[in-house]
Design a protein around this motif. Sequence first.
Motif, PDB file in Angstrom:
ATOM      1  N   GLY A   1      65.080  29.092  58.664  1.00  0.00           N
ATOM      2  CA  GLY A   1      65.384  28.856  59.477  1.00  0.00           C
ATOM      3  C   GLY A   1      66.905  29.622  60.097  1.00  0.00           C
ATOM      4  N   LEU A   2      66.438  30.862  59.784  1.00  0.00           N
ATOM      5  CA  LEU A   2      67.442  31.811  60.285  1.00  0.00           C
ATOM      6  C   LEU A   2      67.607  32.223  61.581  1.00  0.00           C
ATOM      7  CD1 LEU A   2      67.776  33.837  56.790  1.00  0.00           C
ATOM      8  CD2 LEU A   2      68.866  31.490  57.780  1.00  0.00           C
ATOM      9  N   GLY A   3      66.584  31.901  61.802  1.00  0.00           N
ATOM     10  CA  GLY A   3      66.296  32.944  63.488  1.00  0.00           C
ATOM     11  C   GLY A   3      64.921  33.000  63.467  1.00  0.00           C
ATOM     12  N   VAL A   4      64.246  33.842  64.990  1.00  0.00           N
ATOM     13  CA  VAL A   4      62.801  33.319  65.862  1.00  0.00           C
ATOM     14  C   VAL A   4      61.902  34.819  64.811  1.00  0.00           C
ATOM     15  CG1 VAL A   4      61.620  33.654  67.377  1.00  0.00           C
ATOM     16  CG2 VAL A   4      63.643  31.846  67.822  1.00  0.00           C
ATOM     17  N   ALA A   5      61.242  34.851  64.522  1.00  0.00           N
ATOM     18  CA  ALA A   5      60.033  35.713  63.678  1.00  0.00           C
ATOM     19  C   ALA A   5      59.280  35.693  65.491  1.00  0.00           C
ATOM     20  CB  ALA A   5      60.109  35.298  62.440  1.00  0.00           C
ATOM     21  N   LEU A   6      58.331  37.183  65.345  1.00  0.00           N
ATOM     22  CA  LEU A   6      57.386  37.851  66.030  1.00  0.00           C
ATOM     23  C   LEU A   6      55.920  37.205  64.368  1.00  0.00           C
ATOM     24  CD1 LEU A   6      55.964  37.590  68.157  1.00  0.00           C
ATOM     25  CD2 LEU A   6      56.048  40.846  67.373  1.00  0.00           C
ATOM     26  N   GLY A   7      55.619  36.077  64.569  1.00  0.00           N
ATOM     27  CA  GLY A   7      54.752  35.685  63.977  1.00  0.00           C
ATOM     28  C   GLY A   7      53.292  37.241  63.830  1.00  0.00           C
ATOM     29  N   ARG A   8      53.227  37.123  62.401  1.00  0.00           N
ATOM     30  CA  ARG A   8      52.015  38.131  62.283  1.00  0.00           C
ATOM     31  C   ARG A   8      50.784  37.966  61.422  1.00  0.00           C
ATOM     32  NH1 ARG A   8      54.784  43.151  59.234  1.00  0.00           N
ATOM     33  NH2 ARG A   8      52.498  43.958  59.266  1.00  0.00           N
ATOM     34  N   GLU A   9      49.763  37.004  62.299  1.00  0.00           N
ATOM     35  CA  GLU A   9      48.312  36.338  61.911  1.00  0.00           C
ATOM     36  C   GLU A   9      48.122  37.582  60.681  1.00  0.00           C
ATOM     37  OE1 GLU A   9      45.550  33.301  63.747  1.00  0.00           O
ATOM     38  OE2 GLU A   9      45.264  35.235  64.541  1.00  0.00           O
ATOM     39  N   PRO A  10      47.123  37.300  59.540  1.00  0.00           N
ATOM     40  CA  PRO A  10      47.983  35.939  58.935  1.00  0.00           C
ATOM     41  C   PRO A  10      48.567  35.818  58.333  1.00  0.00           C
ATOM     42  CG  PRO A  10      46.317  38.118  57.520  1.00  0.00           C
ATOM     43  CD  PRO A  10      46.799  38.425  58.951  1.00  0.00           C
ATOM     44  N   LEU A  11      49.905  36.579  58.253  1.00  0.00           N
ATOM     45  CA  LEU A  11      50.351  36.337  57.185  1.00  0.00           C
ATOM     46  C   LEU A  11      51.568  35.051  57.673  1.00  0.00           C
ATOM     47  CD1 LEU A  11      52.679  39.862  57.321  1.00  0.00           C
ATOM     48  CD2 LEU A  11      50.817  38.984  55.577  1.00  0.00           C
ATOM     49  N   VAL A  12      51.801  34.259  58.639  1.00  0.00           N
ATOM     50  CA  VAL A  12      51.798  33.065  58.443  1.00  0.00           C
ATOM     51  C   VAL A  12      50.682  31.951  58.817  1.00  0.00           C
ATOM     52  CG1 VAL A  12      53.602  33.804  60.011  1.00  0.00           C
ATOM     53  CG2 VAL A  12      51.751  33.240  62.022  1.00  0.00           C
ATOM     54  N   THR A  13      49.688  32.022  59.258  1.00  0.00           N
ATOM     55  CA  THR A  13      49.173  30.851  58.776  1.00  0.00           C
ATOM     56  C   THR A  13      48.712  29.976  57.978  1.00  0.00           C
ATOM     57  OG1 THR A  13      46.788  33.156  59.692  1.00  0.00           O
ATOM     58  CG2 THR A  13      46.307  30.356  58.652  1.00  0.00           C
ATOM     59  N   ASP A  14      49.226  29.818  57.061  1.00  0.00           N
ATOM     60  CA  ASP A  14      49.281  28.574  56.288  1.00  0.00           C
ATOM     61  C   ASP A  14      50.781  27.864  56.009  1.00  0.00           C
ATOM     62  OD1 ASP A  14      47.125  29.792  54.812  1.00  0.00           O
ATOM     63  OD2 ASP A  14      48.219  30.670  52.982  1.00  0.00           O
ATOM     64  N   ALA A  15      52.306  28.962  56.977  1.00  0.00           N
ATOM     65  CA  ALA A  15      53.012  28.239  56.921  1.00  0.00           C
ATOM     66  C   ALA A  15      52.694  27.315  58.364  1.00  0.00           C
ATOM     67  CB  ALA A  15      54.173  29.283  57.616  1.00  0.00           C
ATOM     68  N   LEU A  16      52.021  27.701  59.295  1.00  0.00           N
ATOM     69  CA  LEU A  16      51.359  27.300  60.535  1.00  0.00           C
ATOM     70  C   LEU A  16      50.745  25.533  60.107  1.00  0.00           C
ATOM     71  CD1 LEU A  16      50.599  29.930  62.781  1.00  0.00           C
ATOM     72  CD2 LEU A  16      52.658  28.460  63.255  1.00  0.00           C
ATOM     73  N   ALA A  17      49.962  25.947  59.034  1.00  0.00           N
ATOM     74  CA  ALA A  17      49.038  24.780  59.197  1.00  0.00           C
ATOM     75  C   ALA A  17      50.564  23.905  58.310  1.00  0.00           C
ATOM     76  CB  ALA A  17      48.220  25.415  57.779  1.00  0.00           C
ATOM     77  N   THR A  18      51.177  24.222  57.746  1.00  0.00           N
ATOM     78  CA  THR A  18      51.935  23.336  56.917  1.00  0.00           C
ATOM     79  C   THR A  18      53.058  22.242  57.220  1.00  0.00           C
ATOM     80  OG1 THR A  18      52.885  24.749  55.730  1.00  0.00           O
ATOM     81  CG2 THR A  18      51.138  24.285  54.375  1.00  0.00           C
ATOM     82  N   GLY A  19      52.656  23.174  58.522  1.00  0.00           N
ATOM     83  CA  GLY A  19      54.444  22.437  59.157  1.00  0.00           C
ATOM     84  C   GLY A  19      55.623  23.171  59.500  1.00  0.00           C
ATOM     85  N   GLN A  20      55.451  24.030  58.240  1.00  0.00           N
ATOM     86  CA  GLN A  20      56.776  24.692  58.055  1.00  0.00           C
ATOM     87  C   GLN A  20      57.262  26.065  59.248  1.00  0.00           C
ATOM     88  OE1 GLN A  20      55.198  26.505  54.180  1.00  0.00           O
ATOM     89  NE2 GLN A  20      57.123  25.527  53.498  1.00  0.00           N
ATOM     90  N   LEU A  21      56.263  26.224  59.965  1.00  0.00           N
ATOM     91  CA  LEU A  21      56.901  27.400  61.199  1.00  0.00           C
ATOM     92  C   LEU A  21      55.885  26.542  61.973  1.00  0.00           C
ATOM     93  CD1 LEU A  21      56.429  30.966  59.818  1.00  0.00           C
ATOM     94  CD2 LEU A  21      58.432  29.785  60.377  1.00  0.00           C
ATOM     95  N   ILE A  22      56.412  26.584  63.674  1.00  0.00           N
ATOM     96  CA  ILE A  22      55.929  26.464  64.779  1.00  0.00           C
ATOM     97  C   ILE A  22      55.712  27.093  65.838  1.00  0.00           C
ATOM     98  CG2 ILE A  22      56.149  23.693  64.422  1.00  0.00           C
ATOM     99  CD1 ILE A  22      58.224  23.598  66.355  1.00  0.00           C
ATOM    100  N   ARG A  23      54.528  27.347  66.328  1.00  0.00           N
ATOM    101  CA  ARG A  23      55.368  28.511  67.749  1.00  0.00           C
ATOM    102  C   ARG A  23      55.739  27.747  69.077  1.00  0.00           C
ATOM    103  NH1 ARG A  23      49.488  29.347  69.703  1.00  0.00           N
ATOM    104  NH2 ARG A  23      50.363  30.467  71.493  1.00  0.00           N
ATOM    105  N   PRO A  24      57.020  28.050  69.019  1.00  0.00           N
ATOM    106  CA  PRO A  24      57.823  26.987  70.546  1.00  0.00           C
ATOM    107  C   PRO A  24      57.501  27.865  71.907  1.00  0.00           C
ATOM    108  CG  PRO A  24      58.935  28.947  68.733  1.00  0.00           C
ATOM    109  CD  PRO A  24      57.835  29.459  68.942  1.00  0.00           C
ATOM    110  N   LEU A  25      56.340  28.887  71.637  1.00  0.00           N
ATOM    111  CA  LEU A  25      56.487  29.449  73.333  1.00  0.00           C
ATOM    112  C   LEU A  25      54.920  29.890  73.656  1.00  0.00           C
ATOM    113  CD1 LEU A  25      59.194  31.882  73.102  1.00  0.00           C
ATOM    114  CD2 LEU A  25      59.388  29.528  74.389  1.00  0.00           C
ATOM    115  N   GLU A  26      54.302  29.899  74.491  1.00  0.00           N
ATOM    116  CA  GLU A  26      53.262  30.305  75.089  1.00  0.00           C
ATOM    117  C   GLU A  26      52.762  32.155  74.603  1.00  0.00           C
ATOM    118  OE1 GLU A  26      50.357  28.232  75.297  1.00  0.00           O
ATOM    119  OE2 GLU A  26      51.568  26.292  74.553  1.00  0.00           O
ATOM    120  N   GLY A  27      52.101  32.582  74.458  1.00  0.00           N
ATOM    121  CA  GLY A  27      51.492  33.626  74.515  1.00  0.00           C
ATOM    122  C   GLY A  27      50.761  34.375  73.131  1.00  0.00           C
ATOM    123  N   ILE A  28      50.402  34.526  73.242  1.00  0.00           N
ATOM    124  CA  ILE A  28      49.337  35.629  72.033  1.00  0.00           C
ATOM    125  C   ILE A  28      49.447  36.983  72.497  1.00  0.00           C
ATOM    126  CG2 ILE A  28      47.603  34.973  69.941  1.00  0.00           C
ATOM    127  CD1 ILE A  28      47.597  32.070  70.570  1.00  0.00           C
TER     128      ILE A  28
END
Length: 309
Positions: free
Chosen positions: A239-266
């Motif tokens: 929770g230290l800020g907003v990152a530019l998530g780079r798939e596949p590095l954030v795939t697992d964290a998104l699947a477990t709910g540790q991270l979310i996508r707050p904005l549209e646009g890929i």
Amino acid sequence: MLPNLPFVALRAFEAVVRLRGFGRAAEELGVTQSSVSQHVKMVEDWIGCRLLVRGPRTTVATKEGQMLANAIDAGIGQIGELCDKLRHSGRADPTITVSCAPGFAVNWLFPRLIKFDQLHPDTPVSILTDPSPVGFAAGQVDVAILYGMGDHPGLHTERLLNERVFPVCSPALLSGGPALNKVADLAHHTFLLDELADIGGNPPTWAFWAEQTRQILPQPARTRRFGQANMVVQAAIQGLGVALGREPLVTDALATGQLIRPLEGIAVSQFAYWFVCPKAAMKSDRILRFHEWLFHEAGNSQERHLKKT
């Protein structure tokens, strides 16, 4: 004449030609750019003719330089293949040593390796987390998973995982902080940035994401920089800020709910993760076992995430 050949300098010269730049060659070899420049000058002085045309952004070989680079590449490739055969001859079920960047190892490969160990307990895997590519000729690694555009002449190279980028953050960041419903709201948040190495192309930065998704990016309230991609992911999870998530590095964290996508646009990155090894290695049963398992996991990973997005 063989003992008088400047082998180290020739290797540096070949890397400059193949990677089209002194900086990228220095990163691959793990030395300074000044050292690479000195090696190239030594080769040109030793040969007695100009071998490179140096430009502001890229360096290309002259006709003579390309001929020399091809000969060096062929020679090193043959030596590497022979060393690999000798190194593994007579050894039962040797360890597979895999080189990859720390971010990929921590966020994608490590969580999955237990599956390979369960399927093939007699084929141990050792991971070398090195942010720069490791040469195969030295016999340090069997397989590399390299990030970039897949330009690895003379080696077996296959695209393993594509990269897409999009903003990510922890759910806790939004529950107790400023809203993040639109791109303009980023002005009230901290950007978490990783230091991307210069490997050519158009790197997946915040500016790249904004351009590709036709967004107007505001100035963030604050920026925090980290030396490795896995540190950026962990900072976002905490929770230290907003990152530019780079798939596949954030795939697992998104699947477990540790991270979310707050904005549209890929945005689809120009870069990807590549399975790279000497061509002779693909004749090895142990490498083929790892290759088959790895690509199966990669397919499952991207298919699962695509369904969620």
